[in-house]
Design an enzyme around this catalytic site. Sequence first.
Site, mmCIF file in Angstrom:
data_model
loop_
_atom_site.group_PDB
_atom_site.id
_atom_site.type_symbol
_atom_site.label_atom_id
_atom_site.label_comp_id
_atom_site.label_asym_id
_atom_site.label_seq_id
_atom_site.Cartn_x
_atom_site.Cartn_y
_atom_site.Cartn_z
ATOM 1 N N LYS A 41 -3.548 -12.870 38.530
ATOM 2 C CA LYS A 41 -2.454 -13.546 37.848
ATOM 3 C C LYS A 41 -2.021 -12.760 36.616
ATOM 4 O O LYS A 41 -2.849 -12.132 35.948
ATOM 5 C CB LYS A 41 -2.889 -14.953 37.406
ATOM 6 C CG LYS A 41 -3.167 -15.912 38.548
ATOM 7 C CD LYS A 41 -3.571 -17.275 37.989
ATOM 8 C CE LYS A 41 -3.806 -18.282 39.101
ATOM 9 N NZ LYS A 41 -4.204 -19.617 38.560
ATOM 10 N N GLY A 44 -4.092 -11.630 33.032
ATOM 11 C CA GLY A 44 -5.375 -10.951 33.114
ATOM 12 C C GLY A 44 -6.565 -11.739 32.621
ATOM 13 O O GLY A 44 -6.535 -12.975 32.502
ATOM 14 N N LYS A 55 -12.176 -19.858 23.940
ATOM 15 C CA LYS A 55 -11.875 -20.464 22.637
ATOM 16 C C LYS A 55 -11.552 -21.949 22.783
ATOM 17 O O LYS A 55 -11.785 -22.735 21.868
ATOM 18 C CB LYS A 55 -10.731 -19.725 21.954
ATOM 19 C CG LYS A 55 -11.190 -18.488 21.193
ATOM 20 C CD LYS A 55 -11.960 -17.550 22.105
ATOM 21 C CE LYS A 55 -12.509 -16.318 21.478
ATOM 22 N NZ LYS A 55 -13.232 -15.463 22.440
ATOM 23 N N THR A 149 -5.825 -1.631 33.980
ATOM 24 C CA THR A 149 -6.539 -2.462 34.948
ATOM 25 C C THR A 149 -7.690 -3.271 34.351
ATOM 26 O O THR A 149 -8.365 -4.011 35.069
ATOM 27 C CB THR A 149 -7.054 -1.591 36.108
ATOM 28 O OG1 THR A 149 -7.622 -0.382 35.581
ATOM 29 C CG2 THR A 149 -5.911 -1.215 37.031
ATOM 30 N N GLY A 185 -27.965 -10.863 25.905
ATOM 31 C CA GLY A 185 -26.949 -10.133 25.168
ATOM 32 C C GLY A 185 -26.498 -10.913 23.954
ATOM 33 O O GLY A 185 -26.001 -12.037 24.083
ATOM 34 N N GLU A 192 -20.964 -16.426 21.373
ATOM 35 C CA GLU A 192 -19.967 -17.486 21.520
ATOM 36 C C GLU A 192 -20.426 -18.533 22.532
ATOM 37 O O GLU A 192 -20.332 -19.751 22.271
ATOM 38 C CB GLU A 192 -18.618 -16.897 21.931
ATOM 39 C CG GLU A 192 -17.907 -16.175 20.797
ATOM 40 C CD GLU A 192 -16.517 -15.697 21.137
ATOM 41 O OE1 GLU A 192 -15.794 -15.279 20.215
ATOM 42 O OE2 GLU A 192 -16.132 -15.735 22.344
ATOM 43 N N ASP A 312 -8.779 -2.013 27.985
ATOM 44 C CA ASP A 312 -10.221 -1.903 28.173
ATOM 45 C C ASP A 312 -10.659 -0.681 28.961
ATOM 46 O O ASP A 312 -11.836 -0.317 28.943
ATOM 47 C CB ASP A 312 -10.770 -3.164 28.864
ATOM 48 C CG ASP A 312 -10.849 -4.350 27.923
ATOM 49 O OD1 ASP A 312 -10.430 -4.213 26.753
ATOM 50 O OD2 ASP A 312 -11.306 -5.427 28.363
ATOM 51 N N HIS A 445 -3.872 -22.296 -3.687
ATOM 52 C CA HIS A 445 -5.051 -23.114 -3.982
ATOM 53 C C HIS A 445 -4.803 -24.550 -3.512
ATOM 54 O O HIS A 445 -3.725 -25.079 -3.710
ATOM 55 C CB HIS A 445 -5.301 -23.124 -5.497
ATOM 56 C CG HIS A 445 -6.428 -24.019 -5.914
ATOM 57 N ND1 HIS A 445 -7.748 -23.674 -5.741
ATOM 58 C CD2 HIS A 445 -6.414 -25.264 -6.478
ATOM 59 C CE1 HIS A 445 -8.511 -24.653 -6.198
ATOM 60 N NE2 HIS A 445 -7.720 -25.630 -6.640
#
Length: 468
Positions: A41, A44, A55, A149, A185, A192, A312, A445
């Site tokens: 799709k 990616g 997330k 890719t 890992g 996460e 990547d 602030h």
Amino acid sequence: MAPTPDDTFDVVVLGAGSGGYAAALRAAQLGLTVALVEEGKVGGTCLHSGCIPTKALLHAAELADGAREGARFGVRSTFEGIDMAAVAAYKDGVVAGLFKGLEGLVSSRGITVVRGHGRLVGPDTVEVRAAHGAEAPARLVGRHVVVATGSFPRTLPGLEIGGRVVTSEQALRLDTVPRSVIVLGGGVIGVEFASVWRSFGAEVHVVEALDHLVPAEDDALSKALERAFRKRGIRFTLGDRFEKVAEDDSGVHVRLASGATLDADLLLVAVGRGPRTAGIGLEEQGVTLDRGFVVVDERLHTGVGNVWAVGDVVPGLQLAHRGFAQGIAVAERIAGLTPAPLDEATVPRVTYSDPEVASVGLTERAAVEQHGADGVETLEYNLAGNGRSKILGTQGFVKLVRRKDGPVLGVHMIGARVGELVGEAQLVVSWDAYPEDVAALVHAHPTQNEALGEAHLALAGKPLHAHN
């Protein structure tokens, strides 16, 4: 529109992830004809099985923790559990909405989307086979070809994915919360998911072969995250390597190189991502690969014909926003513009765990390697002195790394929502700002953004609040 065998485009983009669709959109915006080849799709990994759905899970985890901690803020709330079907519906709804918008955008730019597996069969020709393989492959000729890719979840020798051993992609599709998880890992993806599962009520144990969690970050951030994880009850083993795993009806049983054994319901393999370059004809066309990555020059050109690469598949930070920026730059170069090469040191990095970790620029260790111990100055500003952070109930700090009597080289932060502060930090590092330059700016602030201002005030020699 379906391509014909004689279709020729100014640009053929192989892969429709963040780097690929950015290249396609920018090229079309500049008046070039574009074909975008994608087997899955448009969007990616990041949109469908990476950044966005992960997330969304982390936001659900934040709400779960908020329900548990309501009494701390005078709110009578209780945590009753996680409805994974409802969490999945929320996550999938976010993805679907963004996907629909992206498809509409690509269509509105007149980009030809070609569905199927693309392969270079010449320096300017891409052959596309449909997923079902019934039709003859389409052949697209591109005056320029952009390889985008993406990447795939890596595993380790002897560690097969399946059953109770999963990657991040399978983890996103779980329909129940595991009672216990081993995360192999301790990088961004591992911590996460560890954070999400702990918030959802699982027992979590992270195994990292290096000496720290998030080992690519500044040592101070790694140590602070480790303290925070201990406080949350997330266990971790550092400096030890995976040796073997066994699986049975009771769960997974992991043996480490030290001889230690760990047992859990599930093993998440989060040992990094590999470039998706196999089987797409790169080496046959003379494109140089290094451990599977495409070797390019600073302009992202492969040195072969008019073949470029982004994202990547290019050595360096595997981040969606880096690929996005590279895609835009390559499209502009193809169109005859001269964008500046991307400086990887100015690419911001965010880990969306609880607490968040955000950084840009050089770590203290890297700065010392470049400028010597006497040529570097650092400062940590504790968020305890920041009003908004106090209201949120978060702990952490902003760490600045500067060249002595020179500009800020790195900004490193840990605490709730610090990912939202990295935009200004990126400007500070990218524009070689001195602490005095940032200290002169007025920060609203009460915001967490004030912490950046206060840290630079302190580094400029005029601290107004205590710092460590």
